[in-house]
Design a protein around this motif. Structure first.
Motif, PDB file in Angstrom:
ATOM      1  N   SER A  49       0.852  -1.189   0.000  1.00 22.20           N
ATOM      2  CA  SER A  49       0.000   0.000   0.000  1.00 22.20           C
ATOM      3  C   SER A  49       0.884   1.233   0.000  1.00 22.20           C
ATOM      4  O   SER A  49       2.052   1.183   0.401  1.00 22.20           O
ATOM      5  CB  SER A  49      -0.904   0.004   1.238  1.00 22.20           C
ATOM      6  OG  SER A  49      -1.647   1.204   1.310  1.00 22.20           O
ATOM      7  N   ASP A  73      -6.004 -10.951 -10.566  1.00 19.08           N
ATOM      8  CA  ASP A  73      -7.079  -9.957 -10.646  1.00 19.08           C
ATOM      9  C   ASP A  73      -8.383 -10.535 -10.096  1.00 19.08           C
ATOM     10  O   ASP A  73      -9.098  -9.887  -9.323  1.00 19.08           O
ATOM     11  CB  ASP A  73      -7.293  -9.508 -12.096  1.00 19.08           C
ATOM     12  CG  ASP A  73      -6.230  -8.542 -12.575  1.00 19.08           C
ATOM     13  OD1 ASP A  73      -5.583  -7.901 -11.733  1.00 19.08           O
ATOM     14  OD2 ASP A  73      -6.049  -8.438 -13.804  1.00 19.08           O
ATOM     15  N   SER A  77     -10.653  -9.553  -6.650  1.00 20.90           N
ATOM     16  CA  SER A  77     -11.849  -8.810  -7.086  1.00 20.90           C
ATOM     17  C   SER A  77     -12.754  -8.431  -5.917  1.00 20.90           C
ATOM     18  O   SER A  77     -13.496  -7.445  -5.996  1.00 20.90           O
ATOM     19  CB  SER A  77     -12.641  -9.642  -8.105  1.00 20.90           C
ATOM     20  OG  SER A  77     -13.078 -10.870  -7.533  1.00 20.90           O
ATOM     21  N   THR A  81      -8.621  -3.171  -4.177  1.00 15.74           N
ATOM     22  CA  THR A  81      -7.249  -3.100  -4.682  1.00 15.74           C
ATOM     23  C   THR A  81      -7.246  -2.437  -6.055  1.00 15.74           C
ATOM     24  O   THR A  81      -8.283  -2.341  -6.724  1.00 15.74           O
ATOM     25  CB  THR A  81      -6.611  -4.495  -4.811  1.00 15.74           C
ATOM     26  OG1 THR A  81      -7.357  -5.271  -5.759  1.00 15.74           O
ATOM     27  CG2 THR A  81      -6.582  -5.212  -3.469  1.00 15.74           C
ATOM     28  N   VAL A  82      -6.075  -2.003  -6.449  1.00 14.30           N
ATOM     29  CA  VAL A  82      -5.900  -1.453  -7.783  1.00 14.30           C
ATOM     30  C   VAL A  82      -4.571  -1.964  -8.324  1.00 14.30           C
ATOM     31  O   VAL A  82      -3.627  -2.187  -7.566  1.00 14.30           O
ATOM     32  CB  VAL A  82      -5.904   0.093  -7.756  1.00 14.30           C
ATOM     33  CG1 VAL A  82      -4.728   0.648  -6.968  1.00 14.30           C
ATOM     34  CG2 VAL A  82      -5.911   0.660  -9.171  1.00 14.30           C
ATOM     35  N   LYS A  83      -4.506  -2.184  -9.617  1.00 16.88           N
ATOM     36  CA  LYS A  83      -3.263  -2.607 -10.261  1.00 16.88           C
ATOM     37  C   LYS A  83      -2.607  -1.380 -10.875  1.00 16.88           C
ATOM     38  O   LYS A  83      -3.226  -0.674 -11.672  1.00 16.88           O
ATOM     39  CB  LYS A  83      -3.547  -3.673 -11.314  1.00 16.88           C
ATOM     40  CG  LYS A  83      -2.285  -4.273 -11.935  1.00 16.88           C
ATOM     41  CD  LYS A  83      -2.621  -5.485 -12.796  1.00 16.88           C
ATOM     42  CE  LYS A  83      -3.553  -5.085 -13.930  1.00 16.88           C
ATOM     43  NZ  LYS A  83      -3.966  -6.247 -14.746  1.00 16.88           N
ATOM     44  N   ARG A  84      -1.369  -1.135 -10.494  1.00  7.83           N
ATOM     45  CA  ARG A  84      -0.637   0.025 -10.991  1.00  7.83           C
ATOM     46  C   ARG A  84       0.669  -0.430 -11.634  1.00  7.83           C
ATOM     47  O   ARG A  84       1.112  -1.556 -11.454  1.00  7.83           O
ATOM     48  CB  ARG A  84      -0.313   0.996  -9.849  1.00  7.83           C
ATOM     49  CG  ARG A  84      -1.494   1.588  -9.125  1.00  7.83           C
ATOM     50  CD  ARG A  84      -1.012   2.622  -8.116  1.00  7.83           C
ATOM     51  NE  ARG A  84      -2.048   3.088  -7.238  1.00  7.83           N
ATOM     52  CZ  ARG A  84      -2.930   4.023  -7.520  1.00  7.83           C
ATOM     53  NH1 ARG A  84      -2.885   4.611  -8.706  1.00  7.83           N
ATOM     54  NH2 ARG A  84      -3.851   4.393  -6.638  1.00  7.83           N
ATOM     55  N   GLU A  98       4.196  -4.312 -12.891  1.00  8.58           N
ATOM     56  CA  GLU A  98       2.847  -4.218 -12.350  1.00  8.58           C
ATOM     57  C   GLU A  98       2.855  -4.575 -10.866  1.00  8.58           C
ATOM     58  O   GLU A  98       3.689  -5.358 -10.395  1.00  8.58           O
ATOM     59  CB  GLU A  98       1.912  -5.182 -13.095  1.00  8.58           C
ATOM     60  CG  GLU A  98       1.819  -4.940 -14.595  1.00  8.58           C
ATOM     61  CD  GLU A  98       1.228  -3.577 -14.910  1.00  8.58           C
ATOM     62  OE1 GLU A  98       0.102  -3.300 -14.455  1.00  8.58           O
ATOM     63  OE2 GLU A  98       1.909  -2.793 -15.593  1.00  8.58           O
ATOM     64  N   HIS A 100      -0.190  -5.005  -7.439  1.00  8.69           N
ATOM     65  CA  HIS A 100      -1.519  -4.839  -6.855  1.00  8.69           C
ATOM     66  C   HIS A 100      -1.368  -4.119  -5.513  1.00  8.69           C
ATOM     67  O   HIS A 100      -0.612  -4.562  -4.654  1.00  8.69           O
ATOM     68  CB  HIS A 100      -2.202  -6.197  -6.642  1.00  8.69           C
ATOM     69  CG  HIS A 100      -2.832  -6.753  -7.879  1.00  8.69           C
ATOM     70  ND1 HIS A 100      -2.145  -7.563  -8.753  1.00  8.69           N
ATOM     71  CD2 HIS A 100      -4.086  -6.615  -8.391  1.00  8.69           C
ATOM     72  CE1 HIS A 100      -2.947  -7.907  -9.759  1.00  8.69           C
ATOM     73  NE2 HIS A 100      -4.124  -7.350  -9.570  1.00  8.69           N
ATOM     74  N   GLU A 101      -2.106  -3.008  -5.362  1.00 10.44           N
ATOM     75  CA  GLU A 101      -2.047  -2.226  -4.135  1.00 10.44           C
ATOM     76  C   GLU A 101      -3.400  -2.217  -3.438  1.00 10.44           C
ATOM     77  O   GLU A 101      -4.449  -2.238  -4.086  1.00 10.44           O
ATOM     78  CB  GLU A 101      -1.684  -0.759  -4.433  1.00 10.44           C
ATOM     79  CG  GLU A 101      -0.351  -0.540  -5.077  1.00 10.44           C
ATOM     80  CD  GLU A 101      -0.143   0.937  -5.382  1.00 10.44           C
ATOM     81  OE1 GLU A 101      -0.930   1.775  -4.875  1.00 10.44           O
ATOM     82  OE2 GLU A 101       0.794   1.256  -6.121  1.00 10.44           O
ATOM     83  N   LEU A 103      -6.281  -0.275  -1.566  1.00 14.86           N
ATOM     84  CA  LEU A 103      -6.790   1.091  -1.595  1.00 14.86           C
ATOM     85  C   LEU A 103      -7.307   1.546  -0.233  1.00 14.86           C
ATOM     86  O   LEU A 103      -7.260   2.723   0.094  1.00 14.86           O
ATOM     87  CB  LEU A 103      -7.914   1.209  -2.633  1.00 14.86           C
ATOM     88  CG  LEU A 103      -7.497   1.110  -4.102  1.00 14.86           C
ATOM     89  CD1 LEU A 103      -8.731   1.139  -4.987  1.00 14.86           C
ATOM     90  CD2 LEU A 103      -6.567   2.259  -4.464  1.00 14.86           C
TER      91      LEU A 103
END
Length: 211
Positions: A49, A73, A77, A81-84, A98, A100-101, A103
């Motif tokens: 994070s 992903d 789901s 989370t968001v993929k950045r 890439e 996954h963080e 949120l």
């Protein structure tokens, strides 16, 4: 050949974590450090994070197939989370990877792990500090074996074939091995060919004599 995707993990996705099996079949690309990140616990899952994070954290780079990203992903789901895409700089080489963080503002977890996974370049005449998980024959940049072949010496522009060991080791044991052999670890870059056709960047650690 389908290009492999650079992917950064820590926490439960890292080696030894309860979700590491999601990365089955991936190639370990080495250890890196993420600035401005920390570990958080969201619904009993430890994730990276950037919420209220100060400092840095050790993370692992993997090269994975696109279908593994799709699998991860789907797994996340139900979590916020968001993929950045993050940029890693390692010995003047830039890699876009890439991640996954989380949120949500979840509980911050102190990273107190005593074990570390990294890619150690093995000097020709120095045994590794532990049995490797695997080894690669790679092309190492800007270093060559020193005359006694128990360490590497900086050599700008040089390339040399080197054995790179994928090791998972207690940090204390690693420090004692370095101290006993009067060595320090320096970040470096090596290249590994997949099926002799394609090269990927390995984030390696090179044992050198202290300056």
């Amino acid at each position: 050949m389908i290009p492999k995707i650079p992917y950064i993990v820590a926490g439960d996705l890292a080696y030894g974590g309860k979700l590491h099996n999601l990365l089955a079949g991936s190639i370990f690309g080495g250890k890196t450090v993420l600035q401005g990140y920390c570990l958080v616990n969201c619904n009993n899952v430890k994730l990276l994070s950037r919420n209220n994070c100060i400092g840095s954290i050790d993370a692992e780079l993997y090269y994975i197939e696109p279908d593994i990203i799709t699998l991860i992903d789907k797994y996340f789901s139900g979590l916020a989370t968001v993929k950045r895409t993050v940029t890693i700089e390692h010995d003047d080489v830039v890699i876009n990877a890439e991640v996954h963080e989380a949120l949500d503002y979840c509980e911050t977890v102190r990273d107190t792990g005593n074990w570390i996974r990294l890619l150690l370049v093995l000097p020709p005449l120095l045994p590794p500090p532990t049995s490797p998980l695997s080894t690669y024959l790679a092309e190492l940049f800007n270093y060559k074996p020193c005359n006694n072949k128990t360490a590497y010496c900086k050599a700008i522009g040089a390339t040399s074939e080197a054995i790179v060991a994928d090791i998972y080791i207690n940090k204390i044991v690693l420090r004692e091995w370095l101290k006993a052999n009067n060595l320090a670890l320096i970040e470096g870059i090596a290249y590994f060919k997949i099926h002799g056709m394609r090269e990927i960047v390995l984030l390696v650690h090179v044992p050198v004599k202290p300056f």
